[in-house]
Design a protein around this motif. Structure first.
Motif, short mmCIF file in Angstrom:
data_model
loop_
_atom_site.label_atom_id
_atom_site.label_comp_id
_atom_site.label_asym_id
_atom_site.label_seq_id
_atom_site.Cartn_x
_atom_site.Cartn_y
_atom_site.Cartn_z
N UNK A 184 0.85 -1.19 0.00
CA UNK A 184 0.00 0.00 0.00
C UNK A 184 0.89 1.24 0.00
N UNK B 117 -3.73 -0.33 11.12
CA UNK B 117 -5.10 0.04 10.72
C UNK B 117 -5.28 -0.04 9.22
N UNK B 118 -4.23 0.33 8.49
CA UNK B 118 -4.32 0.27 7.02
C UNK B 118 -4.52 -1.18 6.59
N UNK C 108 -7.98 -2.29 7.34
CA UNK C 108 -8.92 -1.68 6.39
C UNK C 108 -8.93 -2.42 5.07
N UNK D 27 -12.45 -2.11 3.16
CA UNK D 27 -12.72 -0.67 3.25
C UNK D 27 -11.71 0.13 2.43
N UNK D 28 -10.59 -0.50 2.11
CA UNK D 28 -9.53 0.18 1.37
C UNK D 28 -8.97 -0.83 0.36
N UNK D 29 -8.30 -0.33 -0.64
CA UNK D 29 -7.75 -1.24 -1.65
C UNK D 29 -6.23 -1.20 -1.61
N UNK E 277 -19.71 -1.88 -5.66
CA UNK E 277 -21.05 -2.37 -5.34
C UNK E 277 -21.00 -3.76 -4.70
N UNK F 106 -19.33 -3.72 -1.19
CA UNK F 106 -20.19 -3.27 -0.10
C UNK F 106 -21.04 -4.43 0.41
N UNK F 107 -21.61 -5.18 -0.53
CA UNK F 107 -22.44 -6.32 -0.14
C UNK F 107 -21.60 -7.39 0.55
N UNK G 183 -18.88 -6.91 2.28
CA UNK G 183 -18.55 -6.43 3.64
C UNK G 183 -19.67 -6.76 4.61
N UNK G 184 -20.90 -6.51 4.13
CA UNK G 184 -22.04 -6.71 5.02
C UNK G 184 -22.20 -8.16 5.43
N UNK H 193 -14.50 -1.23 16.29
CA UNK H 193 -13.52 -0.14 16.33
C UNK H 193 -13.24 0.29 17.76
N UNK I 16 -10.21 -3.34 15.66
CA UNK I 16 -9.09 -2.39 15.66
C UNK I 16 -9.03 -1.74 17.04
N UNK J 8 -20.61 -1.10 7.21
CA UNK J 8 -21.45 -2.29 7.40
C UNK J 8 -22.14 -2.68 6.09
N UNK J 9 -21.76 -2.04 5.01
CA UNK J 9 -22.23 -2.52 3.71
C UNK J 9 -23.17 -1.60 2.96
N UNK K 102 -24.23 1.32 0.54
CA UNK K 102 -23.51 1.97 -0.55
C UNK K 102 -23.72 3.48 -0.51
N UNK L 48 -14.07 7.96 2.36
CA UNK L 48 -13.55 6.60 2.48
C UNK L 48 -13.64 6.19 3.94
N UNK M 61 -12.31 4.09 5.80
CA UNK M 61 -11.08 3.82 6.54
C UNK M 61 -10.48 5.11 7.11
N UNK N 215 -10.82 5.83 11.50
CA UNK N 215 -9.59 5.75 12.27
C UNK N 215 -9.80 6.48 13.58
#
Lengths: 225, 902
Positions: free
Chosen positions: A13, A49-50, A53, A58-60, A79, A82-83, A85-86, A93, A169, B815-816, B818, B894, B896, B900
């Motif tokens: 990253x 944390x990165x 994430x 949450x992050x790429x 899209x 997001x699904x 993640x859920x 946190x 976290x 939590x998902x 959009x 974002x 993340x 934090x």
């Protein structure tokens, strides 16, 4: 050996800083087996944390792969991510991050609204809250709960859609030692009961001591155990 | 701290302040733009109106006597004054009532001023809208050439070169060509045509003079006094008096627009207050550090005051430039509405003043955020990382609000030039804000406490109660039914929609009530704009609709033909070919002035006359201004009146001097009774007659018809009207025509009898539509400024909320949810604000209309439910649209980053 629940491969990253790019993670690789609790330790700024994430979707990453429950997530479109993640990741946190306008029960129901979970949301969420010992605080708002209780609501919310992976976290960072110990006890028992895989970042040795193993991150790279 | 260092700190802090600083500046800039735009527009319009007063007055002195025009003999007074060397020139103009068919094929009534040019115009050339270098004498040079006012040109849909036939009483129809269009010179809508006397023969006899214009040798004031003595019933006005009257009118107009601008600034200022509050909350650790290092409050006031000054400077410059741009739109709307030809003049002084105003206003609205920021308790904040900004003490809060109010009053007083008006503005706004904020807080609390329904049966019970309320309001107060219907829909959503679908609604209601103070402020600011627009527009639209409907559907006495007494038969004969005529009644009318009442000269009463009768709204001066003579022997009778005393007229009164008069004359100062005699004299001759009162009547407002405007108030036999009026008596034939044939029949009748003046209600509909349409345009533009300020505050509020709720948004996403879903939450939340503002606006409009109906118009003015729905939809849509613009970027945060451990 069975397929790992989480597989992180050569994750890099980098972030732009002015005209330069700085490296946050420099090729991190590790696996998490189902039912394992792994602590991620390292000094501030080491990239914990990165990494969490990225694992949580949450992050790429700049490069590298993250395979969760058999699916490569680092290049999923927003899209689908997001699904995913859920349904596949629960997150806890340090600052609880509950929605202040919703009650404990409603906060726990939140991920179910996204996953279109079949069945009775309220009953299921109530059951999970009872599991974490908050059956008597269902209709209280975050401002009416103690820090420890808020964090348990956060855990319940993370577990309600039965994800294979729980990411935490610094979950005890804002709690006193007694509440922190209680929370870790809860996580341990949930892991044992539900076969939950847990990846948690912490500075606290006592918390790390409850993990099956510890990953140490320093300057964006994993050090030896 | 050195000045350089302080400046560096201030500029960098603002630069780092990001969105809140920008929002704070934007709000003040919008308010300043409103004031500047209105100031430039009103100054431009005012300059046009008072730029050539002498020409508008027609000469050094103008004398008007419309009710009792001067005869040819009366003009001897001016000839004598000329011989005596007191005046150096004079000219008299006759006024005729005329009609012409406009481009929409409606008969348009207007006044024709018959002049002799030269010497007319004595006061100098009036300003021509077209051609710009026009001169009256040139424009009237050939037969049929006429000059018209801008308003009349609009009504007729005519332009330079347009040709049409003008009809007037006793004439044969004059084909005219428009050679000039005059600028308006006042706020009244003049529908006048100027015709050269030597070519006006086809319009009938112009033997009386309604206006005389005079140029004096000495000071006009003494000659004006002489003329007032010579013509007590006339209005005499010098150029100085005309200028004073114009200035008074212009001053009121400018003050009104400045008041609107200040209201916009006040609303926008609240947005600035919010934004600066947010700016300092974000910097609380920095402020705590400064205090911990030993900075005293005074030093912080100076630093933050410096920030406010720079923000104000920026806002002033942007606002001034924006205002100059907007002023072109407002000036055009005002000019169109007032039929004025204006040249936009942007004076640099108001632009510079705007910069100062920006600084002043920003400093005023920064007082509360700055004092609050400097009240931070550093120890608590630095140790805990939060808290330390709790606002303690209601007295301090109220004290600061009072201070801000006083400062704004001072600012407003400077702008308005009136302390009383400034106090009224601020006190009124504060009171309205307090009441509405309380009301909103109550609504939000109720919403939060009620929903969502815990049990289905209880929820259904509430739904049934709401449906019953809907049924009742739909029957009795239809517009409010729109609001109740909205409540029914919201409740049904909460009751029947699955929990996952109603989550956005739940989040919206909870979020609004959690930030009750700020939500209320945003709501009130937005409401002020929506309400101002809704009230002004709905009142105007409702009035227009009501008047249009009443006039368009009136089938009784809706067409009137006026002609010389000899033309009555021609009119009746021509009317037999009309398809829509249901009934007709012909009367003979003589225009009169009162000479004596019960043996006492009328002049005795002149000084004691009320200008307007309170009960019946009838000008008492006009209660003796003419005789309507009925053909009693043939069974013609006065209709639509109620006797207050005595008896009505019958065939036995034929050939006698028995009369009915308005019951107003029974009251002081006249105190007439049955049997008293009244002596009346014709306005155009010395013929007079004495009438014997046999009855007093009252005309109820509800029974008045279009035709009753044309029939004078003293009712008698036809022979009595003939005796006084002589050959000057006029025949009036009042028709009841099927409304669907009205326009066609009116035009046909006018063509058949060119010497008659044919007027119908359709013409009034056209005039009402034009006047109210233009009024609507002006109101829309002006209230849009207030709405613009409210819009800026909503945008500001959403922007700040997005900053403050970054973590919450991130959490939804973690939590998902959009981006689209989260944006949906924000939109719904703000749509709810808009809906609430719209609902309260509908309520406000309903109350305002009820008050106007009861106190001002004394008749019910309906509130179109469609307008109520429109207000609701507009307010909801606008609030959601603003939220979309303000929130679209921030919801892309974002997770993340936001989640934090900040």
């Amino acid at each position: 050996m069975t397929e790992p629940t989480l597989s992180v491969r050569d994750v890099i990253k980098e972030l732009p800083l002015g005209s330069e790019r700085i490296s946050i993670l420099g090729g991190v690789s590790f696996d998490l087996q189902a039912g394992e609790m792994v602590a991620l330790m390292g000094p501030s700024g080491s990239g914990k944390s990165t990494l969490l994430g990225i694992v949580a979707g949450l992050d790429r990453p700049t490069s590298g792969d993250v395979i969760l429950d058999g699916l490569e997530i680092s290049r999923l479109p927003e899209r689908r991510l997001a699904a995913f993640r859920a349904s596949h990741v629960g997150m806890v946190f340090q600052a609880y991050n509950l929605i202040p306008t919703l009650t404990a029960l409603e906060n726990v129901q939140l991920p179910l609204f996204v996953t279109n979970h079949n069945g009775h949301h309220a009953e299921h969420a109530q059951h999970v809250l009872e599991t974490v010992g908050l059956g008597h605080r269902l209709h209280h708002r975050p401002s009416q709960l103690s820090g420890g209780e808020q964090q348990r609501v956060a855990v319940a919310r993370a577990l309600v859609s039965a994800p294979p992976l729980l990411i935490a976290d610094e979950p005890t960072g804002n709690l006193d030692s007694e509440s922190g110990a209680a929370l870790m006890e809860l996580l341990s028992s949930l892991r044992a009961e539900l076969g939950l895989t847990i990846l948690l970042a912490t500075h606290n040795d006592a918390v790390a001591a409850r993990a099956n193993r510890v990953l140490r991150l320093r300057d964006g790279k994993l050090a030896g155990p | 701290m050195s000045l350089i260092f302080a400046l560096r700190y201030i500029v960098r802090s603002l630069w780092r302040g990001g969105t809140p600083a920008l929002l704070a500046m934007t709000c003040i800039a919008v308010g300043i733009a409103g004031i500047v735009a209105l100031q430039i527009a009103s100054a431009t319009v005012s300059n046009t109106l008072i730029s050539n007063v002498r020409a508008a007055n027609g000469g050094d002195i103008s004398l008007s006597s419309n009710a009792s025009p001067l005869s040819a003999g009366d003009l001897d007074v001016f000839r004598s004054l000329m011989r005596a060397g007191r005046i150096r020139g004079w000219t008299a103009a006759s006024t005729l009532h005329a009609t012409a068919v406009g481009e929409n094929h409606d008969l348009i009534p207007f006044e024709v001023e018959v002049v002799s040019s030269p010497p007319y115009p004595l006061g100098g050339e009036p300003a021509f809208a077209s051609p710009s270098n026009g001169r009256v004498e040139t424009a009237l040079a050939r037969p049929g050439d006429v000059v018209v006012s801008s308003f009349l040109a609009q009504e007729l849909g005519a332009q330079i070169g347009s040709r049409f036939v003008v009809n007037s009483i006793g004439g044969r129809g004059l084909m005219v060509v428009i050679r000039g269009i005059l600028n308006q010179t006042n706020f009244s809508q003049d529908d006048t045509m100027i015709v050269q006397r030597r070519y006006a023969g086809a319009l009938g006899r112009a033997t009386t003079y309604a206006n005389v214009f005079v140029n004096t040798v000495g000071p006009p004031a003494s000659l004006a006094a002489t003329l007032r003595d010579a013509f007590p019933s006339a209005t005499v006005q010098t150029v100085t008096e005309a200028l004073q009257a114009d200035k008074a009118q212009v001053h009121d107009f400018q003050q009104f627009l400045t008041l609107v601008g200040l209201l916009a600034l006040l609303i926008a200022g609240i947005g600035t207050l919010n934004a600066m509050q947010s700016m300092y909350v974000r910097r609380r650790l920095e402020i705590a550090m400064l205090k911990a290092m030993g900075y005293r409050n005074v030093a912080l006031y100076l630093l933050f005051g410096g920030e406010a000054i720079i923000l104000g400077l920026g806002a002033g410059v942007v606002g001034a430039l924006l205002g100059a741009l907007i002023s072109t739109v407002i000036t055009s709307a005002l000019a169109a509405a007032l039929a004025l030809q204006v040249t936009l003049v942007i004076d640099p002084r108001p632009l510079l003043g705007a910069v100062g105003l920006g600084v002043g206003a920003t400093l005023i609205f920064a007082v509360i955020p700055i004092v609050r920021a400097t009240s931070i308790r550093p120890l608590e904040l630095l140790r805990e990382g939060e808290g330390g900004m709790a606002w303690r003490g209601w007295t301090k809060t109220i004290g600061l609000i009072v201070l801000v109010a006083i400062l704004f009053m001072a600012l407003a007083a400077t702008e308005l030039g009136s302390t009383v008006l400034a106090v009224e503005l601020v006190a009124g706004a504060l009171a309205a804000f307090a009441v509405l904020t309380g009301l909103f807080a109550l609504v939000l609390t109720v919403l939060e406490r009620i929903g969502p329904p815990r049990s289905r049966p209880a929820g259904i019970l509430v739904l049934l109660v709401l449906l019953a309320g809907l049924a009742v309001t739909a029957q009795r107060v239809t517009p409010l039914a729109a609001v109740v219907a909205l409540a029914v829909v919201l409740w049904a959503v909460m009751l029947f929609v699955p929990v996952e679908r109603r989550l956005p609604m739940l989040v919206a209601i909870r979020s609004l009530s959690r930030r009750q103070a700020r939500t209320s402020v945003i709501l009130v600011a937005f409401l002020a704009g929506v309400l101002a627009m809704a009230i002004s527009l709905t009142v105007a639209i409702s009035l227009r609709n009501q008047i249009n409907t009443a006039l368009a559907t009136a089938a009784t006495n809706n067409l009137v033909a006026i002609a010389n007494s000899s033309s009555a038969r021609q009119i009746v004969r021509a009317s037999h070919s009309l398809t829509g005529v249901r009934s007709r009644q012909a009367v003979l009318v003589a225009q009169t002035v009162p000479v004596s009442l019960d043996g006492r000269p009328f002049d005795v009463f002149a000084g004691r006359l009320p200008s307007n009768d309170g009960d019946a709204s009838i000008d008492t001066r006009r209660t003796l201004g003419g005789v309507t003579g009925y053909d009693l022997a043939q069974g013609s009778r006065p209709t639509n009146l109620t006797l207050a005393a005595g008896r009505t007229l019958g065939s036995g009164d034929s050939g006698h001097d028995n009369i009915l008069v308005n019951a107003v004359l029974m009251r002081p100062p006249f105190s007439l009774s049955l049997g008293d005699r009244i002596v009346l004299r014709a306005t155009d001759s010395d013929r007079s007659g004495s009438g014997h009162i046999v009855g007093f009547y009252v005309v109820r407002r509800a029974t008045r018809t279009f035709g009753s405007f044309f029939t004078p108030p003293v009712l008698a036999d036809r022979s009595f009207a003939r005796r006084i009026g002589g050959s000057g008596a006029q025949s009036i034939v009042v028709f009841s025509v099927d409304p669907t044939h009205l326009s066609t029949d009116a035009a046909t009748l006018q063509r058949a009898v060119p010497g008659a003046l044919v007027v119908d209600t359709a013409a009034l509909v056209a005039i009402v539509n034009q006047v109210l349409g233009e009024l609507l345009d002006v109101l829309a533009v002006i209230t849009a400024l207030v709405l613009g300020a409210g819009t800026a505050v909503v945008g500001n509020g959403v922007g700040l909320a997005m900053l403050e709720r970054r973590r919450e948004i991130a959490l939804f996403k973690s939590v998902g949810f959009r981006n689209r879903s989260v944006l949906g939450f924000v939109l719904l939340e703000n749509a709810l604000i808009g809906t609430l503002a719209g609902a309260l606006s509908v309520l406000g409009v309903a109350i305002a209309l009820a008050l106007i109906s009861h106190f001002a118009l004394r008749r019910a003015v309906g509130f179109d439910p469609a307008v109520a729905v429109m207000v609701l939809v507009f307010a909801t849509g606008l609030a959601a649209a603003i939220a979309y613009v303000a929130a679209r970027g921030p919801v892309g945060v974002r997770p993340i980053e936001a989640l934090r451990n900040e």
